[in-house]
Write an enzyme that holds these catalytic residues in place. Structure first.
Site: not given
Ligand code: AMP
Length: 108
Positions: A30-31, A86, A92-93, A99, A101
């Site tokens: 995760d970024i 999520n 909070g999605q 995906h 986490h």
């Molecule tokens: P969600 O709230 O479950 O949709 O979480 C989306 C997740 O994607 C967040 O934790 C972000 O930090 C992560 N994210 C967004 N863009 C990237 C990316 N380019 N590479 C890795 N993680 C990412």
């Protein structure tokens, strides 16, 4: 239709730290990690979230997520992990492609 960001990672159009890939799933860091080693597992078959994912894709995703969680947790010397999916803006999605986490937790 515009590609979602995770499809762009699958297609190697944007960089990411990929830790696992097979024909059905991809996993990368995760970024914006909640804890050290926080990573995401994504199904290559498109769905938005738990509202629309097919049963077979969900089962495969969860089994892969657990397998990767167990191996990463050992590598990181973490003591446990949280698994989160999520589903929906209210929950909070932010990225509308299913995906998981995997968030490791440590003693401290
Ligand atoms: P969600 O709230 O479950 O949709 O979480 C989306 C997740 O994607 C967040 O934790 C972000 O930090 C992560 N994210 C967004 N863009 C990237 C990316 N380019 N590479 C890795 N993680 C990412």
């Amino acid at each position: 239709m515009q590609k979602d960001i995770f499809q762009r990672i699958i297609d190697r159009e944007i960089p990411s730290t990929i830790i696992y890939e097979d024909d059905k799933t991809i996993a990368f860091l995760d970024i914006n990690p909640h804890t050290k080693g926080h990573f995401l597992v994504v199904s290559k078959e498109f769905s938005e979230n738990l509202f629309d994912i097919e049963d077979d894709d969900l089962i495969n995703l969860i089994l892969t997520a657990r397998k990767l969680a167990l191996s990463q947790i050992e590598k990181l010397n973490a003591k446990g992990f949280r698994l989160e999916i999520n589903s929906g803006i209210a929950a909070g999605q932010e990225i509308f492609r299913t995906h998981v986490h995997i968030i490791p937790y440590y003693d401290d």
